[in-house]
Design an enzyme around this catalytic site. Structure first.
Site, PDB file in Angstrom:
ATOM      1  CD1 TRP A 133      -9.253  -9.789   0.634  1.00 16.57           C
ATOM      2  CD2 TRP A 133     -10.383  -9.167  -1.183  1.00 16.57           C
ATOM      3  NE1 TRP A 133      -8.895 -10.640  -0.380  1.00 16.57           N
ATOM      4  CE2 TRP A 133      -9.580 -10.276  -1.513  1.00 16.57           C
ATOM      5  CE3 TRP A 133     -11.181  -8.599  -2.178  1.00 16.57           C
ATOM      6  CZ2 TRP A 133      -9.559 -10.850  -2.787  1.00 16.57           C
ATOM      7  CZ3 TRP A 133     -11.166  -9.157  -3.450  1.00 16.57           C
ATOM      8  CH2 TRP A 133     -10.353 -10.264  -3.735  1.00 16.57           C
ATOM      9  N   GLY A 176     -19.270  -6.032  -1.098  1.00 21.58           N
ATOM     10  CA  GLY A 176     -19.497  -6.400  -2.491  1.00 21.58           C
ATOM     11  C   GLY A 176     -18.867  -5.471  -3.500  1.00 21.58           C
ATOM     12  N   PRO A 234     -16.059  -6.534   1.665  1.00 21.54           N
ATOM     13  CG  PRO A 234     -15.869  -5.231   3.596  1.00 21.54           C
ATOM     14  CD  PRO A 234     -15.118  -5.620   2.353  1.00 21.54           C
ATOM     15  CE1 TYR A 260      -3.002  -3.046   0.408  1.00 20.94           C
ATOM     16  CE2 TYR A 260      -3.606  -2.264   2.592  1.00 20.94           C
ATOM     17  CZ  TYR A 260      -3.754  -3.170   1.569  1.00 20.94           C
ATOM     18  OH  TYR A 260      -4.658  -4.190   1.695  1.00 20.94           O
ATOM     19  CG  ASN A 307     -17.811   1.616   7.681  1.00 25.41           C
ATOM     20  OD1 ASN A 307     -18.990   1.523   7.333  1.00 25.41           O
ATOM     21  ND2 ASN A 307     -16.859   2.003   6.851  1.00 25.41           N
ATOM     22  CB  ILE A 331     -14.146   6.192   9.796  1.00 26.27           C
ATOM     23  CG1 ILE A 331     -13.301   6.242   8.516  1.00 26.27           C
ATOM     24  CG2 ILE A 331     -13.363   5.514  10.915  1.00 26.27           C
ATOM     25  CD1 ILE A 331     -12.078   7.144   8.611  1.00 26.27           C
ATOM     26  CB  SER A 349     -14.224   5.036   4.958  1.00 29.04           C
ATOM     27  OG  SER A 349     -14.870   6.289   4.729  1.00 29.04           O
TER      28      SER A 349
END
Length: 285
Positions: A179, A183, A181, A48, A234, A231, A225
């Site tokens: 990952w 879709g 999660p 990343y 979630n 955030i 996010s």
């Protein structure tokens, strides 16, 4: 906050923040915001190119390091580097990693796993994981390992529940981390009638319903996010519980639909990518 107990006894928050596709500055801000609103699981990776920023955000947050579950992943190009884990620790500016994962099943991942086991025994790593490994390649690791992996990161969501894989992992008590999660941004999923119905019942968004389904199913989630409101949303998953009947109704959406197909061509491409870590910023640019 709720936790999974991994197969080595380590406690891991069921949800967290992923930093995939974030620049160093974006990752610094997102991690800072996440820690402020109570998120305690942060996920990054060599690939990343934002580990320095993640580490700096953790340092600057004032949150005790022992209260943060930090995950990172080794990129295939460093699987043969004996100093890869030390260099990762340096970028993160920490003396241990809570979860270290092999990012892709390519190059000499057996050697890399043994390297991770050594770091585990030395206390530099608290738990070990695999990412994108097929059952065949997971078995290859299981056949040679001294320390059974604690976690497997794969695509997983209501359209792709991964029941066969779950059954395969069950004897080893390995947790699945999802990952995509939600879709891969597929709005059709969140517009499914069951999620609209449950959203109205519990006063939650469809995304929160899906993330709660994951955690109740025994799946870890690390949605990414850069928006502090998202955030926080979630992370706001534990003031309601889906019933067994609702869980079973969501199960009926499982149709084997997935958004990523692993190919040898893609794996070969990953193997050829060699990140230039020296150019990585710390989010203070």
């Amino acid at each position: 906050m709720e936790y999974f107990t991994l197969n080595n006894g380590i406690q891991m928050p069921k949800n967290g923040l992923g930093t995939f596709l974030m620049s160093p500055k974006e990752a610094y801000n997102a991690v800072s915001d996440a820690l402020k609103v109570g998120v305690r699981h942060i996920d990054t990776a060599n690939g990343y190119m934002n580990e320095k920023a993640v580490g700096r955000a953790i340092k600057d947050s004032g949150v005790d390091r022992k209260d943060i579950f930090l995950t990172t992943k080794l990129w295939p190009s460093v699987y043969d580097n004996a100093n890869a884990i030390e260099e990762t620790l340096e970028r993160l500016d920490t003396n241990y990693i809570d979860m270290l994962i092999l990012h892709q099943p390519v190059c000499d991942y057996v050697h890399a796993y043994k390297m991770m086991e050594k770091a585990y025994k030395e206390g530099k790593v608290k738990a070990l994981g695999l990412s994108n490994f097929t059952q065949e390649k997971i078995q290859e690791i299981l056949d040679i390992c001294e320390i059974t992996p604690q976690l497997l990161t794969v695509e997983c969501h209501p359209y792709y529940v991964q029941k066969d894989l779950r059954n395969f992992l069950k004897p080893y008590n390995m947790i699945i981390e999802a990952w995509y999660p939600l879709g891969h941004g597929d709005h059709a999923m969140q517009e499914e009638p069951i999620f609209k119905k449950l959203s109205e019942k519990y006063g939650k968004t469809p995304a929160q319903i899906i993330l709660r389904w994951h955690t109740q199913y025994g799946t870890s989630v690390i949605p990414g996010s850069k928006n502090v409101a998202h955030i926080q949303e979630n992370n706001d998953l534990y003031d309601f519980t889906l019933t067994d009947e609702e869980m079973q109704e969501i199960d009926t959406l499982d149709c084997g639909k997935h958004y990523y197909t692993q190919t040898q061509e893609a794996l070969d491409k990953y193997a050829s990518i060699k990140p230039n870590f020296a150019e990585q910023g710390d989010g203070n640019e």
